[in-house]
Structure formats: structure tokens, C-alpha cells
Design a protein around this motif. Structure first.
Motif, PDB file in Angstrom:
ATOM      1  N   LEU A 391       0.865  -1.178   0.000  1.00 35.30           N
ATOM      2  CA  LEU A 391       0.000   0.000   0.000  1.00 35.30           C
ATOM      3  C   LEU A 391       0.896   1.221   0.000  1.00 35.30           C
ATOM      4  CD1 LEU A 391      -2.782  -0.821   2.634  1.00 35.30           C
ATOM      5  CD2 LEU A 391      -2.909  -1.014   0.163  1.00 35.30           C
ATOM      6  N   SER A 392       0.688   2.132  -0.951  1.00 39.63           N
ATOM      7  CA  SER A 392       1.502   3.343  -1.048  1.00 39.63           C
ATOM      8  C   SER A 392       0.602   4.562  -0.962  1.00 39.63           C
ATOM      9  CB  SER A 392       2.282   3.386  -2.367  1.00 39.63           C
ATOM     10  OG  SER A 392       3.235   2.349  -2.424  1.00 39.63           O
ATOM     11  N   LEU A 393       0.882   5.450  -0.019  1.00 39.55           N
ATOM     12  CA  LEU A 393       0.213   6.748   0.031  1.00 39.55           C
ATOM     13  C   LEU A 393       1.072   7.719  -0.779  1.00 39.55           C
ATOM     14  CD1 LEU A 393      -2.170   8.350   1.315  1.00 39.55           C
ATOM     15  CD2 LEU A 393      -0.517   9.117   3.031  1.00 39.55           C
ATOM     16  N   GLU A 394       0.520   8.183  -1.887  1.00 42.45           N
ATOM     17  CA  GLU A 394       1.267   9.074  -2.778  1.00 42.45           C
ATOM     18  C   GLU A 394       0.909  10.523  -2.485  1.00 42.45           C
ATOM     19  OE1 GLU A 394       1.840   6.146  -6.633  1.00 42.45           O
ATOM     20  OE2 GLU A 394       0.276   7.689  -6.701  1.00 42.45           O
ATOM     21  N   ARG A 395       1.921  11.401  -2.613  1.00 44.32           N
ATOM     22  CA  ARG A 395       1.742  12.824  -2.341  1.00 44.32           C
ATOM     23  C   ARG A 395       2.025  13.633  -3.604  1.00 44.32           C
ATOM     24  NH1 ARG A 395       5.503  15.541   2.167  1.00 44.32           N
ATOM     25  NH2 ARG A 395       7.050  14.806   0.677  1.00 44.32           N
ATOM     26  N   PHE A 396       1.200  14.636  -3.849  1.00 41.82           N
ATOM     27  CA  PHE A 396       1.353  15.498  -5.017  1.00 41.82           C
ATOM     28  C   PHE A 396       2.040  16.792  -4.585  1.00 41.82           C
ATOM     29  CE2 PHE A 396      -0.526  18.459  -8.277  1.00 41.82           C
ATOM     30  CZ  PHE A 396       0.126  17.891  -9.366  1.00 41.82           C
ATOM     31  N   ASP A 397       3.117  17.127  -5.268  1.00 48.63           N
ATOM     32  CA  ASP A 397       3.874  18.318  -4.893  1.00 48.63           C
ATOM     33  C   ASP A 397       3.615  19.500  -5.825  1.00 48.63           C
ATOM     34  OD1 ASP A 397       5.114  17.584  -7.202  1.00 48.63           O
ATOM     35  OD2 ASP A 397       7.069  17.153  -6.305  1.00 48.63           O
ATOM     36  N   MET A 405       4.315   7.390   1.969  1.00 47.14           N
ATOM     37  CA  MET A 405       4.363   6.353   3.011  1.00 47.14           C
ATOM     38  C   MET A 405       3.978   5.029   2.388  1.00 47.14           C
ATOM     39  SD  MET A 405       2.817   7.963   6.536  1.00 47.14           S
ATOM     40  CE  MET A 405       1.177   8.153   5.878  1.00 47.14           C
ATOM     41  N   GLN A 406       4.507   3.935   2.971  1.00 48.75           N
ATOM     42  CA  GLN A 406       4.209   2.603   2.446  1.00 48.75           C
ATOM     43  C   GLN A 406       3.948   1.628   3.586  1.00 48.75           C
ATOM     44  OE1 GLN A 406       7.105   0.903  -0.189  1.00 48.75           O
ATOM     45  NE2 GLN A 406       6.376   2.025  -1.986  1.00 48.75           N
ATOM     46  N   ALA A 407       3.122   0.620   3.278  1.00 52.79           N
ATOM     47  CA  ALA A 407       2.931  -0.522   4.176  1.00 52.79           C
ATOM     48  C   ALA A 407       2.990  -1.786   3.339  1.00 52.79           C
ATOM     49  CB  ALA A 407       1.585  -0.431   4.891  1.00 52.79           C
ATOM     50  N   ASN A 408       3.789  -2.761   3.760  1.00 53.81           N
ATOM     51  CA  ASN A 408       3.943  -4.020   3.031  1.00 53.81           C
ATOM     52  C   ASN A 408       3.395  -5.172   3.873  1.00 53.81           C
ATOM     53  OD1 ASN A 408       5.424  -2.839   0.822  1.00 53.81           O
ATOM     54  ND2 ASN A 408       7.147  -2.643   2.242  1.00 53.81           N
ATOM     55  N   ASP A 409       2.779  -6.146   3.195  1.00 52.03           N
ATOM     56  CA  ASP A 409       2.197  -7.274   3.913  1.00 52.03           C
ATOM     57  C   ASP A 409       2.154  -8.489   2.978  1.00 52.03           C
ATOM     58  OD1 ASP A 409       1.127  -8.761   5.902  1.00 52.03           O
ATOM     59  OD2 ASP A 409      -0.739  -7.618   6.095  1.00 52.03           O
ATOM     60  N   ILE A 410       1.989  -9.676   3.543  1.00 54.34           N
ATOM     61  CA  ILE A 410       1.808 -10.917   2.792  1.00 54.34           C
ATOM     62  C   ILE A 410       0.465 -11.497   3.213  1.00 54.34           C
ATOM     63  CG2 ILE A 410       2.674 -13.232   2.346  1.00 54.34           C
ATOM     64  CD1 ILE A 410       5.465 -12.215   2.927  1.00 54.34           C
ATOM     65  N   THR A 411      -0.413 -11.720   2.264  1.00 51.47           N
ATOM     66  CA  THR A 411      -1.746 -12.217   2.587  1.00 51.47           C
ATOM     67  C   THR A 411      -1.702 -13.669   3.024  1.00 51.47           C
ATOM     68  OG1 THR A 411      -2.200 -12.906   0.315  1.00 51.47           O
ATOM     69  CG2 THR A 411      -2.762 -10.646   0.905  1.00 51.47           C
ATOM     70  N   ALA A 412      -2.722 -14.049   3.775  1.00 52.00           N
ATOM     71  CA  ALA A 412      -2.841 -15.439   4.222  1.00 52.00           C
ATOM     72  C   ALA A 412      -3.389 -16.295   3.079  1.00 52.00           C
ATOM     73  CB  ALA A 412      -3.747 -15.516   5.434  1.00 52.00           C
ATOM     74  N   GLY A 425      -0.265   6.628   9.713  1.00 50.98           N
ATOM     75  CA  GLY A 425       0.884   7.425  10.098  1.00 50.98           C
ATOM     76  C   GLY A 425       0.593   8.910   9.933  1.00 50.98           C
ATOM     77  N   ILE A 426       1.640   9.716   9.953  1.00 53.94           N
ATOM     78  CA  ILE A 426       1.521  11.167   9.841  1.00 53.94           C
ATOM     79  C   ILE A 426       2.074  11.589   8.488  1.00 53.94           C
ATOM     80  CG2 ILE A 426       2.136  13.395  10.829  1.00 53.94           C
ATOM     81  CD1 ILE A 426       2.578  11.954  13.482  1.00 53.94           C
ATOM     82  N   ALA A 427       1.243  12.223   7.686  1.00 58.10           N
ATOM     83  CA  ALA A 427       1.668  12.732   6.379  1.00 58.10           C
ATOM     84  C   ALA A 427       1.826  14.250   6.455  1.00 58.10           C
ATOM     85  CB  ALA A 427       0.645  12.362   5.316  1.00 58.10           C
ATOM     86  N   LEU A 437      -3.253  13.879  -1.701  1.00 58.11           N
ATOM     87  CA  LEU A 437      -2.877  12.533  -1.293  1.00 58.11           C
ATOM     88  C   LEU A 437      -3.789  11.532  -2.001  1.00 58.11           C
ATOM     89  CD1 LEU A 437      -2.579  13.091   2.581  1.00 58.11           C
ATOM     90  CD2 LEU A 437      -0.673  12.812   0.991  1.00 58.11           C
ATOM     91  N   ARG A 438      -3.239  10.366  -2.376  1.00 60.53           N
ATOM     92  CA  ARG A 438      -4.034   9.307  -2.972  1.00 60.53           C
ATOM     93  C   ARG A 438      -3.400   7.962  -2.622  1.00 60.53           C
ATOM     94  NH1 ARG A 438      -2.620  10.002  -9.473  1.00 60.53           N
ATOM     95  NH2 ARG A 438      -0.513   9.108  -9.393  1.00 60.53           N
ATOM     96  N   LEU A 439      -4.156   6.862  -2.827  1.00 59.27           N
ATOM     97  CA  LEU A 439      -3.702   5.529  -2.431  1.00 59.27           C
ATOM     98  C   LEU A 439      -3.507   4.648  -3.660  1.00 59.27           C
ATOM     99  CD1 LEU A 439      -3.132   3.500  -0.126  1.00 59.27           C
ATOM    100  CD2 LEU A 439      -5.553   2.858  -0.240  1.00 59.27           C
ATOM    101  N   ARG A 440      -2.370   3.936  -3.694  1.00 53.91           N
ATOM    102  CA  ARG A 440      -2.073   2.986  -4.758  1.00 53.91           C
ATOM    103  C   ARG A 440      -1.772   1.629  -4.114  1.00 53.91           C
ATOM    104  NH1 ARG A 440      -0.464   3.596 -10.085  1.00 53.91           N
ATOM    105  NH2 ARG A 440      -0.302   5.842  -9.779  1.00 53.91           N
ATOM    106  N   ILE A 441      -2.276   0.534  -4.724  1.00 47.10           N
ATOM    107  CA  ILE A 441      -2.069  -0.801  -4.194  1.00 47.10           C
ATOM    108  C   ILE A 441      -1.393  -1.671  -5.253  1.00 47.10           C
ATOM    109  CG2 ILE A 441      -4.374  -1.593  -4.891  1.00 47.10           C
ATOM    110  CD1 ILE A 441      -4.363  -3.335  -2.354  1.00 47.10           C
ATOM    111  N   LEU A 442      -0.470  -2.530  -4.829  1.00 44.32           N
ATOM    112  CA  LEU A 442       0.292  -3.404  -5.717  1.00 44.32           C
ATOM    113  C   LEU A 442       0.287  -4.806  -5.126  1.00 44.32           C
ATOM    114  CD1 LEU A 442       2.433  -3.842  -8.056  1.00 44.32           C
ATOM    115  CD2 LEU A 442       4.166  -3.273  -6.345  1.00 44.32           C
ATOM    116  N   HIS A 443       0.146  -5.838  -5.989  1.00 40.46           N
ATOM    117  CA  HIS A 443       0.227  -7.209  -5.494  1.00 40.46           C
ATOM    118  C   HIS A 443       1.079  -8.039  -6.455  1.00 40.46           C
ATOM    119  CE1 HIS A 443      -2.435  -9.163  -8.486  1.00 40.46           C
ATOM    120  NE2 HIS A 443      -3.099  -8.006  -8.475  1.00 40.46           N
ATOM    121  N   SER A 444       1.570  -9.187  -5.987  1.00 43.15           N
ATOM    122  CA  SER A 444       2.515  -9.994  -6.760  1.00 43.15           C
ATOM    123  C   SER A 444       1.855 -11.176  -7.462  1.00 43.15           C
ATOM    124  CB  SER A 444       3.618 -10.513  -5.830  1.00 43.15           C
ATOM    125  OG  SER A 444       3.073 -11.367  -4.838  1.00 43.15           O
TER     126      SER A 444
END
Length: 467
Positions: A391-397, A405-412, A425-427, A437-444
Motif C-alpha cells: 500500500l503506497s500513500l502518494e503525495r502530489f507536490d 508512506m508505504q505498508a507491506n504485507d503478505i496475505t494469508a 501514520g503522519i503525512a 494525497l491518494r492511495l495505490r495498491i500493488l500485489h505480486s
């Protein structure tokens, strides 16, 4: 009887009454009934019982029988107390009998044994104490303490109660002066740090001794402290913004007159049960009319409070929201391409206090400068294949989007269930135009995955905590 006395090692015995038993034996020898002392719960009594002594040639000792059984749980003590006396008298012409001499020697042996036991429980000089040391008491002077003299060899009259009280008063004044000096030092440090922060866009202060990292940004003009574990605050950190998480507890410094005006802003960063506790003896009084407490809870994610010391206690001023608040929700499923990154589209806007949600970028734009608490959850159905997710929180400048900010996890693995991915967290939003701010998700996974349909489990909460 001499052999009996030579082997005895005690001259007292204790029992606990049960309200029924009235007879209590003792096994040490005495010379008559007057040598026996009876105590109940530490109070000596001389009535309400009878003593029967056992002859020495039958083992010695005796039995104490009470007229009324002692009450339950009372302590009955039977002890020997010898009064100095002669048991036999001899004139110049008589020949002493052996049993009379034996009895006199037994009495002296027993008396000396009792004296020896009594001396073992008294104050006495150690073996290495100088021979010149004396414990002789000085002439009594009313109201004065007893102290050792300057040479440490004898006792002398010390200060009076008034002198001690006066010294204690001066010590309190000195402690108050030290507190004021400490507070003045803190204000000077804060003033210097404020000047440095006002002349630079950002500053990072690393304290390797305490393991603290204090980060200042030009919009906040105050330190930001992340506290995932229990933490004791220092008054030199006054004005800090503190983020509690993982069930941590924040302990405030002791309230004192010199700390009048010390302030901290605290908020719950992840929704766990976090709280704020006062130092021993201090109370926290909520300004919204709640009862004074020693522990102030922050049970809700995003709850925030200002803690302010008035010199005698702490005040809690709850601050639920400051500035824009955006709460977005995904209720329908959304496909995420195989091995790709995909922007999350929000199909419901639960709350948007300033109309900042921008469906064109699937996020929020035009955020004022400041710090924002972000809490995001994504419901991803699990399958028989475990995948790595980001999960990536992207920021526009103002020009381009970049990961903030990022959070990484492995699904069950499994079926018929879902895995909740979290990012919080704090942005920081700067002064550049077009911030967002916007959210992007990536999976393998090599197959297309979907954000699961849910009216609760895929959300984006953003609110401003200061600027």
C-alpha cells in the motif's frame, strides 16, 4: 536439673487460640509459678488461668490452663521471667547440700541465659568500633534530637524541632528555586530552538543517548514525537505533538508552579487502547466537564487532546478535529490487474468538510499545509495462493505524484475469508500549490485480484492534526 538447663535454647512458646482449646503446655523449666508470664495478643495478663508445673525429674516445664478458652485467632505467649533472688541460704557452720547448690546454679544459668537473649535484641557496637566510643546519654534538653557528636564517639543534643522545621522550609524554597531555574532553562532552549526553526525550513535532532528522534517542520514549529511504547515526557519537550500507538501509555511530568504553562498535544494514532497518566499525586481535569482522573483514555482512532499544566494539576482539552476531515469508503469490489499497481477508487464520500475529494485522481487535493493523520484499510479476499502486497500513500507536490508512506504485507491462504491491509501514520503537506494525497495498491499475483466488496472494511480516513 543442671543438665536440663544446659540444653535448653528457648524460654518462651506461642500458640494460636481456636476458641475451644483451654490448655497449653510449655517445655522450659521455671522455679515457681511466679516465673511464668502469660500474654494474649501482646498484652500481659495475670488472671483467668492456672499453672501446673511438672517436676524436674519428670521432664520439667508445665501446663497453663485457662478458665475460659482464648478467642479464635488470638496469640497466646507463655514466657519465663526470672526475678533475681536467692533460692537457698547457708550459714557459716552448715554444710551445703548438693541438690541445693545444683538448684542455685540452675537459677543463675537460666537467668544469665535470659539476659543473653535479651542483649541479642538490643543496639550494640560492632566489633570494629573504637574503644573510646560511648553510648552514654547527654544531659536531657527538652525538644531536641539526639545525634552523634562531631567526633563520632558519643551522643549529643542536636537541633530542636523548630530548627528542623526551619531547615525543611528552606529546603522547600531551594527546591522551588531549582524548579524555576529548570523551567527558565527549558524556556530558553525552546526559544533558541524556535529561532532556529523559524530560520530554516526543517530540522532533525537526533539524541542517541535516549534513543529519541525529534523532527521539526516549518509549518508546525514544534517537535513531533512518535510513541509506540509507553513514554515518560520531559518538560523540555513542552509543545510537542505526540502520536500514541500500539497500546502505549504516556506519563506526564510532575505538576509544579515552575511548570505552569507546559503543554503537550497527544493523539491516538492507530485506534488501540492508549491513555495518558499523571505523575504520582497529580490529577487531570477535563475541560469538557468530566471528573478529575489520574488516567485519561484516548480510545478512538484520531482522538486528540491538549494537556496543559497550571502549576498544580493538568487540564485536558479534547480536540477531535482541526481543519479538513475526509472519510472515504469503498463498498463495491475493484479489480487490480495481475502484477500491477492500481489507484484505489472511492465510491462513497462519508465526510468531506471542505470538498477536497477529487474523483479525477481518486484522492484528495488542495490540502492546506500542515500535518495529517492518515489511517487506511483495504479488504483483500484470500485464496489458496499467498501474495505480497504494497500500500503506497502518494503525495502530489504540484508537479508530480511520489510515494510518501508505504505498508507491506503478505496475505494469508485459504478460502471464504479476507485479509485486512493497514497503513497509518503522519503525512506532511507542504506549501507547494496543488498538494494532495491518494492511495495505490500493488500485489505480486499472476492473476487479477480484487478489493473485496464491503461497506466497512475498505476505508481512508484523513484529518488534519495541526499546521
Amino acid at each position: 536439673m543442671g543438665a536440663v538447663f544446659a540444653n535448653q535454647i528457648r524460654a518462651a512458646i506461642a500458640f494460636v487460640g481456636d476458641g475451644t482449646r483451654d490448655t497449653f503446655p510449655f517445655d522450659f523449666d521455671v522455679f515457681d509459678e511466679g516465673d511464668v508470664r502469660i500474654s494474649i495478643d501482646g498484652t500481659e495478663t495475670d488472671t483467668g488461668f492456672h499453672i501446673a508445673l511438672t517436676p524436674a525429674d519428670q521432664g520439667g516445664g508445665g501446663v497453663v490452663q485457662f478458665e475460659n478458652p482464648p478467642a479464635n485467632a488470638t496469640t497466646i505467649t507463655i514466657a519465663r521471667q526470672l526475678h533475681l533472688r536467692r533460692l537457698s541460704a547457708f550459714d557459716a557452720m552448715s554444710i551445703p547440700r548438693g541438690d541445693a547448690l545444683e538448684r542455685d546454679l540452675d537459677f543463675m544459668t537460666a537467668a544469665l541465659g535470659d539476659v543473653d537473649r535479651a542483649l541479642a535484641g538490643t543496639l550494640r557496637f560492632g566489633a570494629d568500633q573504637a574503644d573510646a566510643t560511648s553510648a552514654e546519654l547527654p544531659v536531657i534538653e527538652p525538644g531536641r534530637a539526639l545525634i552523634w557528636d562531631e567526633a563520632g564517639t558519643g551522643l549529643a543534643n542536636g537541633p530542636s524541632g523548630d530548627d528542623i522545621a526551619y531547615a525543611s522550609s528552606k529546603a522547600s524554597q531551594a527546591q522551588d528555586a531549582a524548579n524555576r531555574a529548570e523551567a527558565a532553562e527549558s524556556r530558553a532552549e525552546n526559544a533558541r530552538a524556535s529561532f532556529e526553526r523559524s530560520t530554516a525550513s526543517a530540522m532533525l535532532d537526533l539524541d542517541f543517548r535516549s534513543g529519541d528522534v525529534l523532527a521539526w517542520e516549518d509549518e508546525r514549529r514544534m517537535p513531533v514525537i512518535d510513541a509506540p511504547v509507553s513514554r515518560i515526557m520531559d518538560i523540555r519537550e513542552t509543545g510537542s505533538l505526540v502520536r500514541l500507538s500500539s497500546g502505549a501509555q504516556l506519563t506526564l511530568p510532575v505538576a509544579s508552579l515552575a511548570r505552569n504553562g507546559v503543554r503537550f498535544r497527544v493523539f491516538n494514532g492507530d485506534g488501540t487502547m492508549v491513555d495518558i497518566t499523571s505523575a504520582s499525586g497529580d490529577v487531570i481535569r477535563p475541560t469538557n466537564g468530566g471528573a478529575e482522573v489520574t488516567v485519561y483514555p484516548l480510545p478512538t482512532r484520531g482522538d486528540m487532546v491538549d494537556l496543559i499544566c497550571d502549576g498544580t494539576r493538568w487540564f485536558a482539552a479534547p480536540i477531535h478535529e482541526t481543519g479538513p476531515v475526509i472519510k472515504l469508503l469503498r463498498t463495491n469490489s475493484q479489480s487490480i490487474p495481475a502484477g500491477g499497481a492500481f489507484l484505489v477508487e472511492w465510491d462513497q464520500v462519508i465526510e468531506d468538510s471542505h470538498g477536497l475529494y477529487d474523483s479525477g485522481v481518486h484522492g484528495v487535493t488542495g490540502l492546506p499545509p500542515g500535518f495529517y493523520h492518515v489511517d487506511i484499510g483495504v479488504r483483500l479476499p484470500i485464496t489458496d495462493q499467498s501474495v505480497f502486497t504494497t500500500l503506497s500513500l502518494e503525495r502530489f507536490d504540484g508537479t508530480d505524484w511520489s510515494s510518501h508512506m508505504q505498508a507491506n504485507d503478505i496475505t494469508a491462504t485459504g478460502s471464504g475469508a479476507a485479509h485486512s491491509l493497514r497503513l497509518n501514520g503522519i503525512a506532511r503537506i507542504g506549501t507547494t500549490p496543488g498538494t494532495g494525497l491518494r492511495l495505490r495498491i500493488l500485489h505480486s499475483d499472476s492473476q487479477t485480484r480484487e478489493i473485496g466488496a464491503s461497506d466497512l472494511l475498505t476505508w481512508c480516513h484523513i484529518h488534519r492534526i495541526g499546521g
